[in-house]
Design a protein around this motif. Sequence first.
Motif, PDB file in Angstrom:
ATOM      1  N   SER A 144       0.817  -1.210   0.000  1.00 14.58           N
ATOM      2  CA  SER A 144       0.000   0.000   0.000  1.00 14.58           C
ATOM      3  C   SER A 144       0.854   1.264   0.000  1.00 14.58           C
ATOM      4  O   SER A 144       1.803   1.386   0.777  1.00 14.58           O
ATOM      5  CB  SER A 144      -0.906   0.012   1.227  1.00 14.58           C
ATOM      6  N   ASN A 145       0.508   2.200  -0.859  1.00 14.46           N
ATOM      7  CA  ASN A 145       1.163   3.503  -0.855  1.00 14.46           C
ATOM      8  C   ASN A 145       0.545   4.420   0.198  1.00 14.46           C
ATOM      9  O   ASN A 145       1.068   5.493   0.466  1.00 14.46           O
ATOM     10  CB  ASN A 145       1.097   4.151  -2.240  1.00 14.46           C
ATOM     11  N   ASN A 146      -0.572   4.001   0.799  1.00 18.21           N
ATOM     12  CA  ASN A 146      -1.199   4.806   1.847  1.00 18.21           C
ATOM     13  C   ASN A 146      -0.497   4.620   3.192  1.00 18.21           C
ATOM     14  O   ASN A 146      -0.165   5.582   3.864  1.00 18.21           O
ATOM     15  CB  ASN A 146      -2.682   4.476   1.976  1.00 18.21           C
ATOM     16  N   PRO A 185       0.342  -5.427   2.447  1.00 19.99           N
ATOM     17  CA  PRO A 185       0.452  -6.071   1.132  1.00 19.99           C
ATOM     18  C   PRO A 185      -0.920  -6.254   0.481  1.00 19.99           C
ATOM     19  O   PRO A 185      -1.930  -6.406   1.176  1.00 19.99           O
ATOM     20  CB  PRO A 185       1.086  -7.427   1.460  1.00 19.99           C
ATOM     21  N   TRP A 186      -0.923  -6.215  -0.831  1.00 20.55           N
ATOM     22  CA  TRP A 186      -2.146  -6.451  -1.586  1.00 20.55           C
ATOM     23  C   TRP A 186      -1.789  -7.246  -2.839  1.00 20.55           C
ATOM     24  O   TRP A 186      -0.641  -7.259  -3.288  1.00 20.55           O
ATOM     25  CB  TRP A 186      -2.848  -5.149  -1.968  1.00 20.55           C
ATOM     26  N   ILE A 187      -2.798  -7.903  -3.398  1.00 25.83           N
ATOM     27  CA  ILE A 187      -2.639  -8.634  -4.650  1.00 25.83           C
ATOM     28  C   ILE A 187      -3.961  -8.541  -5.396  1.00 25.83           C
ATOM     29  O   ILE A 187      -5.027  -8.591  -4.775  1.00 25.83           O
ATOM     30  CB  ILE A 187      -2.217 -10.099  -4.396  1.00 25.83           C
ATOM     31  N   GLN A 188      -3.909  -8.335  -6.705  1.00 24.06           N
ATOM     32  CA  GLN A 188      -5.125  -8.210  -7.513  1.00 24.06           C
ATOM     33  C   GLN A 188      -4.980  -9.016  -8.790  1.00 24.06           C
ATOM     34  O   GLN A 188      -3.942  -8.975  -9.447  1.00 24.06           O
ATOM     35  CB  GLN A 188      -5.402  -6.738  -7.870  1.00 24.06           C
ATOM     36  N   ALA A 189      -6.046  -9.728  -9.143  1.00 16.95           N
ATOM     37  CA  ALA A 189      -6.121 -10.476 -10.396  1.00 16.95           C
ATOM     38  C   ALA A 189      -7.097  -9.748 -11.310  1.00 16.95           C
ATOM     39  O   ALA A 189      -8.162  -9.303 -10.874  1.00 16.95           O
ATOM     40  CB  ALA A 189      -6.593 -11.899 -10.132  1.00 16.95           C
ATOM     41  N   TYR A 190      -6.723  -9.636 -12.586  1.00 15.83           N
ATOM     42  CA  TYR A 190      -7.510  -8.872 -13.554  1.00 15.83           C
ATOM     43  C   TYR A 190      -8.057  -9.796 -14.632  1.00 15.83           C
ATOM     44  O   TYR A 190      -7.341 -10.648 -15.158  1.00 15.83           O
ATOM     45  CB  TYR A 190      -6.642  -7.796 -14.206  1.00 15.83           C
ATOM     46  N   SER A 191      -9.328  -9.570 -14.992  1.00 15.24           N
ATOM     47  CA  SER A 191      -9.916 -10.321 -16.096  1.00 15.24           C
ATOM     48  C   SER A 191      -9.295  -9.842 -17.411  1.00 15.24           C
ATOM     49  O   SER A 191      -8.659  -8.786 -17.461  1.00 15.24           O
ATOM     50  CB  SER A 191     -11.431 -10.100 -16.129  1.00 15.24           C
ATOM     51  N   LYS A 192      -9.495 -10.627 -18.440  1.00 11.20           N
ATOM     52  CA  LYS A 192      -9.080 -10.192 -19.785  1.00 11.20           C
ATOM     53  C   LYS A 192      -9.929  -8.986 -20.178  1.00 11.20           C
ATOM     54  O   LYS A 192     -11.019  -8.780 -19.647  1.00 11.20           O
ATOM     55  CB  LYS A 192      -9.294 -11.325 -20.789  1.00 11.20           C
ATOM     56  N   ALA A 193      -9.441  -8.218 -21.119  1.00  9.25           N
ATOM     57  CA  ALA A 193     -10.150  -7.015 -21.561  1.00  9.25           C
ATOM     58  C   ALA A 193     -11.380  -7.368 -22.387  1.00  9.25           C
ATOM     59  O   ALA A 193     -11.363  -8.311 -23.167  1.00  9.25           O
ATOM     60  CB  ALA A 193      -9.209  -6.141 -22.383  1.00  9.25           C
TER      61      ALA A 193
END
Length: 139
Positions: free
Chosen positions: A58-60, A65-73
């Motif tokens: 986090s930059n705050n 810690p964080w983790i993110q999964a992204y769907s396809k476009a």
Amino acid sequence: MSYGLCNFQLKSVRSFLSVAVIAAGFGAMTTTTAFAQVFMTQEELLATIPGGQLSGVSNNDGKTPWIQAYSKATSKKNGKLNGLWDGKDKYTGDWFVKNDQWCEKGNWGQKCWSVERIGANEFRIYENGQPKKNTWKLK
């Protein structure tokens, strides 16, 4: 005979000065280039992040810690994200690209960042033109 020696010394000084000027010019170019960030374009962002997984701190608070999964476009250059905050808190949101910026929207509001590639799988984000301390890593 001393004239020849002086002529030789003068040529040596000129050669040395020429090399020094050229080296200084290359040094100045390198220094300038090192500080100039290049932000990723919409096309680069869409070819890199969707379908992947980013992680960071986090930059705050500088520690969570964080983790993110992204769907396809989708055809509209957007998608869904699933995240995990501090190893336990799950969340969801949406991502999209707007004006060459990576944007995310969720219960935290909406944020958009300019993204600079600083390594093969590492990125620095900029918010309102200012770099954030912690980087994102792509898996």
